[in-house]
Design a protein around this motif. Structure first.
Motif, PDB file in Angstrom:
ATOM      1  N   ARG A  80       0.828  -1.206   0.000  1.00 44.17           N
ATOM      2  CA  ARG A  80       0.000   0.000   0.000  1.00 44.17           C
ATOM      3  C   ARG A  80       0.862   1.255   0.000  1.00 44.17           C
ATOM      4  O   ARG A  80       0.543   2.233  -0.684  1.00 44.17           O
ATOM      5  N   GLU A  81       1.957   1.225   0.722  1.00 42.54           N
ATOM      6  CA  GLU A  81       2.856   2.386   0.747  1.00 42.54           C
ATOM      7  C   GLU A  81       3.491   2.618  -0.621  1.00 42.54           C
ATOM      8  O   GLU A  81       3.702   3.769  -1.023  1.00 42.54           O
ATOM      9  N   ILE A  82       3.796   1.550  -1.335  1.00 42.94           N
ATOM     10  CA  ILE A  82       4.376   1.695  -2.671  1.00 42.94           C
ATOM     11  C   ILE A  82       3.387   2.406  -3.594  1.00 42.94           C
ATOM     12  O   ILE A  82       3.743   3.352  -4.313  1.00 42.94           O
ATOM     13  N   LEU A  83       2.135   1.960  -3.577  1.00 48.72           N
ATOM     14  CA  LEU A  83       1.128   2.562  -4.449  1.00 48.72           C
ATOM     15  C   LEU A  83       0.854   4.010  -4.066  1.00 48.72           C
ATOM     16  O   LEU A  83       0.762   4.884  -4.933  1.00 48.72           O
ATOM     17  N   VAL A  84       0.719   4.267  -2.778  1.00 49.75           N
ATOM     18  CA  VAL A  84       0.426   5.631  -2.320  1.00 49.75           C
ATOM     19  C   VAL A  84       1.614   6.548  -2.555  1.00 49.75           C
ATOM     20  O   VAL A  84       1.469   7.686  -3.023  1.00 49.75           O
ATOM     21  N   GLY A  85       2.827   6.076  -2.242  1.00 51.03           N
ATOM     22  CA  GLY A  85       4.011   6.898  -2.432  1.00 51.03           C
ATOM     23  C   GLY A  85       4.232   7.274  -3.884  1.00 51.03           C
ATOM     24  O   GLY A  85       4.614   8.411  -4.192  1.00 51.03           O
ATOM     25  N   THR A  86       3.972   6.342  -4.795  1.00 53.43           N
ATOM     26  CA  THR A  86       4.094   6.643  -6.220  1.00 53.43           C
ATOM     27  C   THR A  86       3.079   7.693  -6.655  1.00 53.43           C
ATOM     28  O   THR A  86       3.349   8.520  -7.525  1.00 53.43           O
ATOM     29  N   ALA A  87       1.902   7.678  -6.026  1.00 53.81           N
ATOM     30  CA  ALA A  87       0.826   8.598  -6.413  1.00 53.81           C
ATOM     31  C   ALA A  87       0.955   9.978  -5.794  1.00 53.81           C
ATOM     32  O   ALA A  87       0.329  10.933  -6.280  1.00 53.81           O
ATOM     33  N   LEU A  88       1.742  10.125  -4.736  1.00 57.42           N
ATOM     34  CA  LEU A  88       1.771  11.380  -3.984  1.00 57.42           C
ATOM     35  C   LEU A  88       2.066  12.620  -4.841  1.00 57.42           C
ATOM     36  O   LEU A  88       1.337  13.615  -4.734  1.00 57.42           O
ATOM     37  N   PRO A  89       3.121  12.635  -5.666  1.00 59.16           N
ATOM     38  CA  PRO A  89       3.388  13.856  -6.441  1.00 59.16           C
ATOM     39  C   PRO A  89       2.231  14.239  -7.365  1.00 59.16           C
ATOM     40  O   PRO A  89       1.883  15.415  -7.474  1.00 59.16           O
ATOM     41  N   ALA A  90       1.632  13.250  -8.034  1.00 60.97           N
ATOM     42  CA  ALA A  90       0.517  13.540  -8.936  1.00 60.97           C
ATOM     43  C   ALA A  90      -0.675  14.089  -8.167  1.00 60.97           C
ATOM     44  O   ALA A  90      -1.331  15.041  -8.606  1.00 60.97           O
ATOM     45  N   VAL A  91      -0.977  13.502  -7.016  1.00 56.20           N
ATOM     46  CA  VAL A  91      -2.115  13.964  -6.220  1.00 56.20           C
ATOM     47  C   VAL A  91      -1.877  15.378  -5.702  1.00 56.20           C
ATOM     48  O   VAL A  91      -2.762  16.243  -5.779  1.00 56.20           O
ATOM     49  N   LEU A  92      -0.688  15.647  -5.193  1.00 51.54           N
ATOM     50  CA  LEU A  92      -0.382  16.986  -4.688  1.00 51.54           C
ATOM     51  C   LEU A  92      -0.437  18.017  -5.810  1.00 51.54           C
ATOM     52  O   LEU A  92      -0.936  19.140  -5.617  1.00 51.54           O
ATOM     53  N   LEU A  93       0.051  17.660  -6.990  1.00 48.69           N
ATOM     54  CA  LEU A  93       0.005  18.575  -8.123  1.00 48.69           C
ATOM     55  C   LEU A  93      -1.437  18.845  -8.542  1.00 48.69           C
ATOM     56  O   LEU A  93      -1.798  19.986  -8.864  1.00 48.69           O
ATOM     57  N   ALA A  94      -2.274  17.802  -8.522  1.00 52.22           N
ATOM     58  CA  ALA A  94      -3.684  17.985  -8.863  1.00 52.22           C
ATOM     59  C   ALA A  94      -4.378  18.894  -7.854  1.00 52.22           C
ATOM     60  O   ALA A  94      -5.205  19.743  -8.226  1.00 52.22           O
ATOM     61  N   LEU A  95      -4.057  18.748  -6.581  1.00 52.53           N
ATOM     62  CA  LEU A  95      -4.649  19.609  -5.553  1.00 52.53           C
ATOM     63  C   LEU A  95      -4.224  21.064  -5.763  1.00 52.53           C
ATOM     64  O   LEU A  95      -5.043  21.985  -5.646  1.00 52.53           O
ATOM     65  N   VAL A 139     -13.942  20.460  -1.428  1.00 53.60           N
ATOM     66  CA  VAL A 139     -12.777  19.702  -0.964  1.00 53.60           C
ATOM     67  C   VAL A 139     -13.076  18.203  -0.981  1.00 53.60           C
ATOM     68  O   VAL A 139     -12.241  17.390  -1.401  1.00 53.60           O
ATOM     69  N   LEU A 140     -14.277  17.825  -0.528  1.00 53.53           N
ATOM     70  CA  LEU A 140     -14.660  16.408  -0.530  1.00 53.53           C
ATOM     71  C   LEU A 140     -14.641  15.842  -1.946  1.00 53.53           C
ATOM     72  O   LEU A 140     -14.125  14.740  -2.181  1.00 53.53           O
ATOM     73  N   GLY A 141     -15.182  16.608  -2.906  1.00 53.37           N
ATOM     74  CA  GLY A 141     -15.207  16.128  -4.282  1.00 53.37           C
ATOM     75  C   GLY A 141     -13.819  15.929  -4.852  1.00 53.37           C
ATOM     76  O   GLY A 141     -13.535  14.905  -5.492  1.00 53.37           O
ATOM     77  N   VAL A 142     -12.929  16.893  -4.620  1.00 53.22           N
ATOM     78  CA  VAL A 142     -11.565  16.784  -5.160  1.00 53.22           C
ATOM     79  C   VAL A 142     -10.806  15.628  -4.507  1.00 53.22           C
ATOM     80  O   VAL A 142     -10.127  14.850  -5.187  1.00 53.22           O
ATOM     81  N   LEU A 143     -10.932  15.493  -3.188  1.00 58.82           N
ATOM     82  CA  LEU A 143     -10.229  14.412  -2.495  1.00 58.82           C
ATOM     83  C   LEU A 143     -10.753  13.043  -2.916  1.00 58.82           C
ATOM     84  O   LEU A 143      -9.975  12.110  -3.153  1.00 58.82           O
ATOM     85  N   LEU A 144     -12.085  12.920  -3.013  1.00 61.64           N
ATOM     86  CA  LEU A 144     -12.647  11.651  -3.492  1.00 61.64           C
ATOM     87  C   LEU A 144     -12.186  11.352  -4.912  1.00 61.64           C
ATOM     88  O   LEU A 144     -11.885  10.205  -5.251  1.00 61.64           O
ATOM     89  N   GLY A 145     -12.125  12.396  -5.737  1.00 59.67           N
ATOM     90  CA  GLY A 145     -11.650  12.198  -7.103  1.00 59.67           C
ATOM     91  C   GLY A 145     -10.219  11.706  -7.147  1.00 59.67           C
ATOM     92  O   GLY A 145      -9.876  10.833  -7.951  1.00 59.67           O
ATOM     93  N   CYS A 146      -9.370  12.256  -6.276  1.00 58.17           N
ATOM     94  CA  CYS A 146      -7.969  11.807  -6.237  1.00 58.17           C
ATOM     95  C   CYS A 146      -7.869  10.344  -5.832  1.00 58.17           C
ATOM     96  O   CYS A 146      -7.126   9.564  -6.445  1.00 58.17           O
ATOM     97  N   VAL A 147      -8.604   9.953  -4.791  1.00 59.64           N
ATOM     98  CA  VAL A 147      -8.560   8.560  -4.338  1.00 59.64           C
ATOM     99  C   VAL A 147      -9.139   7.634  -5.405  1.00 59.64           C
ATOM    100  O   VAL A 147      -8.572   6.578  -5.728  1.00 59.64           O
ATOM    101  N   LEU A 148     -10.293   8.019  -5.957  1.00 64.89           N
ATOM    102  CA  LEU A 148     -10.951   7.202  -6.976  1.00 64.89           C
ATOM    103  C   LEU A 148     -10.054   6.986  -8.183  1.00 64.89           C
ATOM    104  O   LEU A 148      -9.859   5.848  -8.642  1.00 64.89           O
ATOM    105  N   LEU A 149      -9.475   8.056  -8.713  1.00 68.75           N
ATOM    106  CA  LEU A 149      -8.691   7.929  -9.937  1.00 68.75           C
ATOM    107  C   LEU A 149      -7.330   7.306  -9.691  1.00 68.75           C
ATOM    108  O   LEU A 149      -6.760   6.676 -10.586  1.00 68.75           O
TER     109      LEU A 149
END
Length: 270
Positions: free
Chosen positions: A117-132, A158-168
């Motif tokens: 789980r950390e591998i998947l989340v860590g890989t996604a962190l820069p993209a998610v932060l940039l999207a935010l 905020v809820l919509g954007v955060l859910l979108g990040c997790v979903l995508l």
């Protein structure tokens, strides 16, 4: 190859970290290094959402928005947040997961202290932060330069954007299992991209569609997220619709997380 070796050294530091935060920081920093060094990806991540917002704006000026109660600026900029989520999070992460898998980075990481789980989340962190950051910029520019109101229900936005990040992010992990190479990721991500553009309200608000088509489109993966974003920023969405959108987004998020955990591939597809 040089970028991969550099990332491997940075990610290797995650295995020596003693906390989850330290490991995620090392993984995210390594992924950010690779993202910044890839000029094509940087262009797509930063400029494509802007270009598509301009295309949406010209399209919305042609079709008219009287029935939806939205302005051209409001519809195009709120839809632009959806484009950021699709381009920066979903499409970028599918390529990233596939590239790291085929370069054996993911396989090496699993031999260390870092959890799956950390591998998947860590890989996604820069993209998610940039999207935010890009979403916050769109709201700021829309409020200051396009005479739109400040978010009326910021908690829904905020809820919509955060859910979108997790979903995508979860959908990117699931889609990567179907993607053999980085090049073919342009094809495997296309169905969700096109369906979301045409049916989730990015280009055409659902209020302008015939009722049967609108009812079907309300069940699409990104529709609930965009409904929450528009309700939070622009208002005008009944409470029942907001609740239904939140439940739809949560249901798709749960399904996407299950699919990502169940079918994600760690070994190269050769």
């Amino acid at each position: 190859m040089t970028d991969t070796m550099t990332a491997g050294r940075d990610i290797g530091a995650a295995g020596r970290s003693t906390t989850t935060a330290g490991r995620l920081h090392a993984l995210g920093r390594a992924e950010l290094t690779l993202l910044v060094r890839n000029r094509t990806t940087v262009f797509l991540v930063l400029m494509m959402p802007v270009l598509l917002i301009l295309v949406m704006r010209s399209t919305l000026q042609e079709i008219g928005l009287e029935k939806s109660g939205l302005t051209v600026a409001g519809a195009s900029l709120s839809g632009g947040i959806g484009m950021v989520l699709l381009q920066v999070v979903y499409m970028n992460l599918v390529s990233a997961y596939v590239a790291r898998r085929e370069e054996l980075v993911l396989k090496r990481l699993r031999t260390g202290e870092v959890s799956d789980r950390e591998i998947l989340v860590g890989t996604a962190l820069p993209a998610v932060l940039l999207a935010l950051l890009q979403s916050a910029l769109i709201v700021s520019v829309g409020t200051l330069a396009f005479d739109l109101s400040a978010p009326r229900r910021p908690e829904l936005l905020v809820l919509g954007v955060l859910l979108g990040c997790v979903l995508l992010t979860a959908l990117a992990a699931a889609t990567s299992a179907l993607t053999r190479t980085v090049q073919t990721s342009q094809l495997t991500t296309l169905p969700l991209f096109l369906v979301s553009m045409m049916g989730s309200g990015l280009f055409v608000p659902l209020d302008l569609l015939p009722d049967p088509a609108a009812s079907v489109c309300e069940l699409l993966p990104l529709t609930g997220v965009l409904t929450l974003v528009r309700a939070g920023w622009l208002g005008g969405v009944p409470g029942d619709d907001v609740l239904g959108a939140a439940l739809t987004a949560l249901a798709w998020t749960a399904l996407a997380v299950f699919a990502g955990q169940r079918w994600f591939r760690w070994d190269p597809r050769r």
